[in-house]
Design a protein around this motif. Sequence first.
Motif, mmCIF file in Angstrom:
data_model
loop_
_atom_site.group_PDB
_atom_site.id
_atom_site.type_symbol
_atom_site.label_atom_id
_atom_site.label_comp_id
_atom_site.label_asym_id
_atom_site.label_seq_id
_atom_site.Cartn_x
_atom_site.Cartn_y
_atom_site.Cartn_z
ATOM 1 N N PHE A 165 0.930 -1.171 -0.055
ATOM 2 C CA PHE A 165 0.045 0.193 -0.185
ATOM 3 C C PHE A 165 0.904 1.410 -0.003
ATOM 4 O O PHE A 165 0.679 2.148 -0.921
ATOM 5 C CB PHE A 165 -1.050 0.088 1.234
ATOM 6 C CG PHE A 165 -2.012 1.064 1.261
ATOM 7 C CD1 PHE A 165 -2.948 1.091 0.315
ATOM 8 C CD2 PHE A 165 -1.546 1.969 2.263
ATOM 9 C CE1 PHE A 165 -3.914 2.142 0.573
ATOM 10 C CE2 PHE A 165 -2.598 3.169 2.159
ATOM 11 C CZ PHE A 165 -3.773 3.169 1.482
ATOM 12 N N GLY A 166 1.886 1.308 0.836
ATOM 13 C CA GLY A 166 2.734 2.385 1.033
ATOM 14 C C GLY A 166 3.525 2.764 -0.409
ATOM 15 O O GLY A 166 3.603 3.958 -0.936
ATOM 16 N N THR A 167 3.836 1.744 -1.033
ATOM 17 C CA THR A 167 4.860 1.610 -2.326
ATOM 18 C C THR A 167 3.512 2.322 -3.375
ATOM 19 O O THR A 167 4.151 3.070 -3.910
ATOM 20 C CB THR A 167 5.282 0.511 -2.618
ATOM 21 O OG1 THR A 167 6.115 -0.054 -1.736
ATOM 22 C CG2 THR A 167 5.886 0.324 -4.150
ATOM 23 N N LEU A 168 2.697 1.881 -3.344
ATOM 24 C CA LEU A 168 1.576 2.222 -4.281
ATOM 25 C C LEU A 168 1.118 3.721 -4.159
ATOM 26 O O LEU A 168 1.211 4.758 -4.976
ATOM 27 C CB LEU A 168 0.183 1.529 -4.160
ATOM 28 C CG LEU A 168 -0.776 1.748 -5.300
ATOM 29 C CD1 LEU A 168 -0.381 1.641 -6.698
ATOM 30 C CD2 LEU A 168 -1.845 1.022 -5.013
ATOM 31 N N VAL A 169 1.255 4.303 -3.042
ATOM 32 C CA VAL A 169 0.702 5.600 -2.654
ATOM 33 C C VAL A 169 2.057 6.456 -2.919
ATOM 34 O O VAL A 169 1.983 7.549 -3.716
ATOM 35 C CB VAL A 169 0.595 5.711 -1.137
ATOM 36 C CG1 VAL A 169 0.681 7.378 -0.590
ATOM 37 C CG2 VAL A 169 -0.794 5.184 -0.726
ATOM 38 N N ILE A 170 3.419 5.999 -2.644
ATOM 39 C CA ILE A 170 4.430 6.845 -2.874
ATOM 40 C C ILE A 170 4.623 6.882 -4.762
ATOM 41 O O ILE A 170 4.729 7.931 -5.178
ATOM 42 C CB ILE A 170 5.649 6.178 -2.504
ATOM 43 C CG1 ILE A 170 5.737 6.524 -0.772
ATOM 44 C CG2 ILE A 170 6.912 6.880 -2.735
ATOM 45 C CD1 ILE A 170 6.622 5.943 -0.011
ATOM 46 N N TYR A 171 4.298 5.752 -5.263
ATOM 47 C CA TYR A 171 4.469 5.749 -6.804
ATOM 48 C C TYR A 171 3.539 6.977 -7.421
ATOM 49 O O TYR A 171 3.687 7.410 -8.374
ATOM 50 C CB TYR A 171 4.173 4.365 -7.418
ATOM 51 C CG TYR A 171 4.518 4.165 -8.692
ATOM 52 C CD1 TYR A 171 5.398 4.318 -9.443
ATOM 53 C CD2 TYR A 171 3.134 3.747 -9.458
ATOM 54 C CE1 TYR A 171 5.442 4.247 -10.742
ATOM 55 C CE2 TYR A 171 3.197 3.732 -10.741
ATOM 56 C CZ TYR A 171 4.560 3.932 -11.374
ATOM 57 O OH TYR A 171 4.394 3.604 -12.783
ATOM 58 N N SER A 172 2.364 6.591 -6.879
ATOM 59 C CA SER A 172 1.164 7.525 -7.727
ATOM 60 C C SER A 172 1.469 8.985 -7.075
ATOM 61 O O SER A 172 1.415 9.876 -8.071
ATOM 62 C CB SER A 172 -0.326 7.112 -6.911
ATOM 63 O OG SER A 172 -0.577 5.711 -7.031
ATOM 64 N N GLY A 173 2.025 9.108 -5.911
ATOM 65 C CA GLY A 173 2.123 10.559 -5.845
ATOM 66 C C GLY A 173 3.298 11.148 -6.625
ATOM 67 O O GLY A 173 3.421 12.266 -6.961
ATOM 68 N N ILE A 174 4.399 10.187 -6.588
ATOM 69 C CA ILE A 174 5.586 10.626 -7.774
ATOM 70 C C ILE A 174 5.052 10.863 -9.232
ATOM 71 O O ILE A 174 5.414 12.014 -9.767
ATOM 72 C CB ILE A 174 6.731 9.897 -7.557
ATOM 73 C CG1 ILE A 174 7.213 9.573 -6.182
ATOM 74 C CG2 ILE A 174 7.641 9.982 -8.695
ATOM 75 C CD1 ILE A 174 8.325 8.529 -5.987
ATOM 76 N N ILE A 192 3.191 14.211 -9.371
ATOM 77 C CA ILE A 192 4.050 15.550 -9.369
ATOM 78 C C ILE A 192 4.812 15.520 -10.640
ATOM 79 O O ILE A 192 4.932 16.593 -11.244
ATOM 80 C CB ILE A 192 5.036 15.187 -8.053
ATOM 81 C CG1 ILE A 192 4.159 15.401 -6.856
ATOM 82 C CG2 ILE A 192 6.273 16.454 -8.226
ATOM 83 C CD1 ILE A 192 5.133 15.008 -5.615
ATOM 84 N N ILE A 193 5.456 14.536 -11.132
ATOM 85 C CA ILE A 193 6.077 14.528 -12.542
ATOM 86 C C ILE A 193 5.115 15.037 -13.678
ATOM 87 O O ILE A 193 5.645 15.855 -14.614
ATOM 88 C CB ILE A 193 6.731 13.203 -12.663
ATOM 89 C CG1 ILE A 193 7.690 13.007 -11.738
ATOM 90 C CG2 ILE A 193 7.324 13.038 -14.107
ATOM 91 C CD1 ILE A 193 8.511 11.631 -11.756
ATOM 92 N N ARG A 194 3.962 14.494 -13.684
ATOM 93 C CA ARG A 194 3.214 14.746 -14.716
ATOM 94 C C ARG A 194 2.357 16.098 -14.732
ATOM 95 O O ARG A 194 1.687 16.909 -15.139
ATOM 96 C CB ARG A 194 2.081 13.484 -15.029
ATOM 97 C CG ARG A 194 2.678 12.547 -15.562
ATOM 98 C CD ARG A 194 1.702 11.305 -15.781
ATOM 99 N NE ARG A 194 2.495 10.074 -16.132
ATOM 100 C CZ ARG A 194 2.036 9.055 -16.095
ATOM 101 N NH1 ARG A 194 0.492 8.915 -16.072
ATOM 102 N NH2 ARG A 194 2.583 7.976 -16.730
#
Length: 125
Positions: free
Chosen positions: A111-120, A123-125
């Motif tokens: 869950f944490g990995t998915l949240v961090i990945y989605s957040g990045i 931000i990038i897009r």
Amino acid sequence: MERIAKSKYFLPLCGIIAGLVNGLLGAGGGIIVVFALSLALSETGVEGKDIFANALCVMLPLSAVSALIYAVSGSLTTRGMGVYILPAVLGGLTGALILPRLRPTALKRLFGTLVIYSGILLIIR
């Protein structure tokens, strides 16, 4: 933070915030619900799996209301929605069957990995 999480107003306030975020962004309310339930239930012995399952039960009516409002306002397209419904239902069924077999630590990390990945990505897009 634990003291705040024990307040009788904590979960209702988090519910309002989750609904607001879900209504504004179309997603994200579940992250708030998981966080709030994790804090509020941390000392009760409730496992991570149960917190995620409860969060899903909270998010179902919340998402249904948001989807209804989006549909009424004309923001919902059958073209976009139709492609995802069946695969999403199949994925949900699969996830629900796998959930009892996962360790709470693995689930939290996923869950944490998915949240961090989605957040990045946001931000990038």
